[in-house]
Write a protein that holds these residues in place. Sequence first.
Motif, short mmCIF file in Angstrom:
data_model
loop_
_atom_site.label_atom_id
_atom_site.label_comp_id
_atom_site.label_asym_id
_atom_site.label_seq_id
_atom_site.Cartn_x
_atom_site.Cartn_y
_atom_site.Cartn_z
N ASP A 51 0.80 -1.23 0.00
CA ASP A 51 0.00 0.00 0.00
C ASP A 51 0.84 1.28 0.00
O ASP A 51 0.28 2.38 -0.04
CB ASP A 51 -0.92 0.02 1.23
CG ASP A 51 -1.96 -1.09 1.17
OD1 ASP A 51 -2.34 -1.47 0.04
OD2 ASP A 51 -2.38 -1.57 2.23
N GLN A 52 2.16 1.13 0.02
CA GLN A 52 3.03 2.31 0.07
C GLN A 52 3.03 3.03 -1.28
O GLN A 52 3.31 2.43 -2.31
CB GLN A 52 4.46 1.88 0.41
CG GLN A 52 5.48 3.01 0.38
CD GLN A 52 6.89 2.50 0.65
OE1 GLN A 52 7.09 1.65 1.52
NE2 GLN A 52 7.86 3.02 -0.08
N PRO A 53 2.73 4.33 -1.28
CA PRO A 53 2.79 5.07 -2.55
C PRO A 53 4.23 5.40 -2.93
O PRO A 53 5.09 5.55 -2.06
CB PRO A 53 1.99 6.35 -2.24
CG PRO A 53 2.12 6.52 -0.76
CD PRO A 53 2.22 5.15 -0.17
N LEU A 54 4.47 5.51 -4.21
CA LEU A 54 5.80 5.87 -4.69
C LEU A 54 5.89 7.37 -4.89
O LEU A 54 4.93 8.01 -5.33
CB LEU A 54 6.10 5.15 -6.01
CG LEU A 54 6.12 3.63 -5.99
CD1 LEU A 54 6.43 3.10 -7.38
CD2 LEU A 54 7.13 3.11 -4.99
N THR A 55 7.07 7.91 -4.61
CA THR A 55 7.29 9.33 -4.85
C THR A 55 7.49 9.57 -6.34
O THR A 55 7.73 8.63 -7.11
CB THR A 55 8.52 9.83 -4.08
OG1 THR A 55 9.69 9.20 -4.66
CG2 THR A 55 8.44 9.48 -2.61
N THR A 56 7.42 10.82 -6.74
CA THR A 56 7.66 11.17 -8.14
C THR A 56 9.05 10.73 -8.59
O THR A 56 9.24 10.20 -9.69
CB THR A 56 7.49 12.68 -8.34
OG1 THR A 56 6.18 13.07 -7.95
CG2 THR A 56 7.72 13.07 -9.80
N THR A 57 10.02 10.92 -7.72
CA THR A 57 11.41 10.53 -8.03
C THR A 57 11.53 9.03 -8.20
O THR A 57 12.18 8.54 -9.13
CB THR A 57 12.36 11.01 -6.92
OG1 THR A 57 12.28 12.44 -6.81
CG2 THR A 57 13.80 10.62 -7.23
N GLU A 58 10.90 8.28 -7.31
CA GLU A 58 10.95 6.81 -7.40
C GLU A 58 10.26 6.31 -8.66
O GLU A 58 10.78 5.40 -9.33
CB GLU A 58 10.29 6.20 -6.15
CG GLU A 58 11.10 6.39 -4.88
CD GLU A 58 10.32 6.04 -3.63
OE1 GLU A 58 10.95 5.86 -2.57
OE2 GLU A 58 9.07 5.98 -3.70
N ARG A 59 9.12 6.91 -9.00
CA ARG A 59 8.42 6.49 -10.22
C ARG A 59 9.26 6.78 -11.46
O ARG A 59 9.33 5.96 -12.39
CB ARG A 59 7.07 7.22 -10.35
CG ARG A 59 6.03 6.79 -9.35
CD ARG A 59 4.61 7.10 -9.84
NE ARG A 59 4.47 8.43 -10.38
CZ ARG A 59 4.15 9.51 -9.67
NH1 ARG A 59 4.00 9.41 -8.35
NH2 ARG A 59 4.01 10.69 -10.26
N ALA A 60 9.91 7.94 -11.49
CA ALA A 60 10.73 8.31 -12.66
C ALA A 60 11.91 7.35 -12.81
O ALA A 60 12.23 6.90 -13.92
CB ALA A 60 11.21 9.74 -12.52
#
Length: 282
Positions: A51-60
């Motif tokens: 359920d942990q959301p990813l940060t923009t940096t992690e997604r990129a």
Amino acid sequence: MSTEIWTILSILKWSEKFLREKGVAAAKHGAECLLAFVLGCQRLDLYLRFDQPLTTTERAAYKKLLLRRASREPLQYITGEAWFMSEKFKVSLHTLIPRYDTEILAETVLRYLDQAELIVDIGAGSGILAVTFAKRGKKVLALDISPEALAVAKANAAAHQAVDKIEFICADLLAGVNIPPVRGVFLVSNPPYISPAEYAALEPEVREHEPRLALLAQNDGLEFYQKILAQSGAVSDLKGVFFEVGHRQAGAVAKLLQDRFQIPAQIVRDLGGKERVVYTLL
């Protein structure tokens, strides 16, 4: 990917489908390994953090790696690491990716390790075999024609605290190598053994990314077995020769060994019944 909130679970489901559509084998495993690499955790840890959301940096960062895998670049080259005999090793575009087949070779040699004082690893690549034997207390000569591959092997030896047991030599098989006179020498090799016809049919991950120098062999894939055996006469107190072999090659390689040493060669099968290793003890 849209701007919606992407959790670990949702991004893994999307990535698995994306990779599968690109023809990537083991899509789920690959997606998990890449995301764990980006997040700096173990793959199984992802299951505790769905359920942990990813940060923009992690997604990129993840998207960049995912696209590389979708283009059929091997997972191990993307992360720069691979596993062999339950140990982690560095790999690069100059080295083959370790495979289970070579674990059969290592396990076979380990059964007889006390019979040799020196192991000569011919075509050492990333150094997985050299390190494996050195960590069991044996002196090893790690030979490879590629300086870039030897650099990776040296880094792996350092990471596994095995540098003092291994001598690295840039050489074309055994040519010009001074093998010291010791009590018993094993020649061990996973040489190039893919014939030109077989090479053309390889998966893109292998054909387009792994080093051709470490894969391709002439004479129906037997070229380097023949060369190593022709050079083996210069080795004093030779006690054994161990080869990994390709698909349908075991019989031909066994004959080469028997013709050279006048002793029947042994063949080892993997758990699936495929012939993987041919060796002769002297």
